[in-house]
Design a protein around this motif. Sequence first.
Motif, PDB file in Angstrom:
ATOM      1  N   GLN A  58       0.739  -1.433  -0.067  1.00  0.00           N
ATOM      2  CA  GLN A  58       0.298   0.041  -0.558  1.00  0.00           C
ATOM      3  C   GLN A  58       0.647   0.871  -0.066  1.00  0.00           C
ATOM      4  O   GLN A  58       2.292   1.311   0.590  1.00  0.00           O
ATOM      5  N   ASP A  59       1.147   1.938  -1.223  1.00  0.00           N
ATOM      6  CA  ASP A  59       1.161   2.663  -0.775  1.00  0.00           C
ATOM      7  C   ASP A  59       0.641   4.111  -0.448  1.00  0.00           C
ATOM      8  O   ASP A  59      -0.711   4.599  -0.065  1.00  0.00           O
ATOM      9  N   MET A  60       1.730   4.607   0.973  1.00  0.00           N
ATOM     10  CA  MET A  60       1.177   5.973   1.949  1.00  0.00           C
ATOM     11  C   MET A  60       1.332   7.162   1.957  1.00  0.00           C
ATOM     12  O   MET A  60       2.978   7.157   1.644  1.00  0.00           O
ATOM     13  N   ALA A  61       0.602   7.781   2.044  1.00  0.00           N
ATOM     14  CA  ALA A  61       1.267   9.233   1.738  1.00  0.00           C
ATOM     15  C   ALA A  61       2.155   9.793   3.149  1.00  0.00           C
ATOM     16  O   ALA A  61       2.233   9.314   3.939  1.00  0.00           O
ATOM     17  N   ALA A  62       2.919  10.876   2.577  1.00  0.00           N
ATOM     18  CA  ALA A  62       4.023  11.569   3.966  1.00  0.00           C
ATOM     19  C   ALA A  62       2.735  12.145   4.914  1.00  0.00           C
ATOM     20  O   ALA A  62       1.890  12.693   4.348  1.00  0.00           O
TER      21      ALA A  62
END
Length: 518
Positions: A58-62
Amino acid sequence: MSQLANFAHAPVAAPALLLAALLCGCGGGAAENAAPSQQACIRLQGKTLAGARVLAAQDMAASADVPAHCQVSASMAPKLNIVLRLPVSWNGKLYYVGGGGYDGAVPPLAQSAAALGKGFATVASDGGHQASGVDASWALSDPTAARMFGSEAIPTVLPAAVEMIRAAYDAAPSRSYLEGCSNGGREALMMAQRYPLLFDGIIARAPAYNWTGLMGAYQRNAKALAAPGAMLGAAKIASLAGAVRAACDSLDGLADGIVSNPAACSFDPAQLRCPGGAEAGSGCLSDVQLALLQSWTSSAQFTTAAASYRNPGWKLTGNEDDSGAWAPWLTGNGDVRASLQYLFQDTTVKSYLARNLSIDSLLYRYDQDAAALSALAALNDATSTALGAFHARGGKLMLWHGGSDVAISPKGSAEYYQGLLTALGGQAVLDGFVRFYIAPGVNHCGGGQGADEVDLLAALDAWVVQQQAPATLLASKRFAGTPLLTRPLCVYPLYPRYIGPAKDIGAALQASNFVCAP
């Protein structure tokens, strides 16, 4: 092991080349137009690498404290769960975070957020089973899970983590580090002892390395506290802690609620004895309560025909009344069977020694079954001082312990350090690859009155990569991100002594007004 060493030391592509590889996708398809963290996720979706099956990527935003990254959940047979976090701006290195208690869940992001923020790829596992951290009942019927918890989970997970990193970045880590506290500290020492080629650097914080002796001491303390009249309420604990501070706090040059020079503290709790030894209120201790303190401060020895197991006991620190100290760990806020020491010894006795979940653990004699005790030690103890192989491969070890830790005595870490000194041939050899720090006033793994935050990872990385051996470090205590105080973290056996102006609160909060003294 040699194969794993090759993984750990495979060359890392230059940052520009890594970025180019990420931007081009290096495999075409959806990855070509994805953000860098998405690309790493796309590359790992549905993969099985070195026995690890990726369940989700899963791509996790900053966020304010954590950079953008790909969060990878994976599993390994039979019951290992793994979480790998891959930052967009990778520094080419791997950081493995150890577990806590009896494991059973993957450590939360908070325990690796700082490393992730530095650009490390981070990895952690649940130790090979799923349960509460104070529940070892799985060990009763699952010998594989028992071995995984004891020593095998990390060397099982690491090669898979390296292969997932390689798949994501087209390069393996140039350096691999392990950091853990409590059981994680035990795991850290276990790796230095049994798998010396896996990690370039290891941080063992408050290590529960002497598992068998520690659990026995927990049981002895619980038995002493369960005696009629032995329980100490909050007011009585406060009286005891206050008496210790009155006697010993200023021995470090500053009365600040932190006993920073415990070696000079010779407080005798017998001076608080109630008249005739009978209960007489919160300002004194009855004889049965003094017996509890004798159990607390003296060494515990458990001897069988084959071996002997011990725990060195705890010093009185003057911080017993801290909210994270005696109340949760020893007294259970008035219910001994709710205390953490009781819960740990209870599940250990039932699951490893008596092998019977229905017994009353306080009625079990801890060393009555020599074979069971030996089996527990063989699985979980990391007491060996044979670190020659770790030293020979260039490994660096940092030991850290909170000075007011009531879960695991800092005296135990000091004993292990002295054992290394003897086993490895003297101070010069030890100084080449080991550092030991005690943080005054700090509770188990953090908290307490003292300066509990210090960047051990940066110091370790500089030692490994640049050969900059750590000396005095800067520790701090923060509130809402703002430092409340700073202190020098001194190399053992030195302690921070105040040399600043008297009666100056501002000066007392600054590390610059302290020196590391013998």
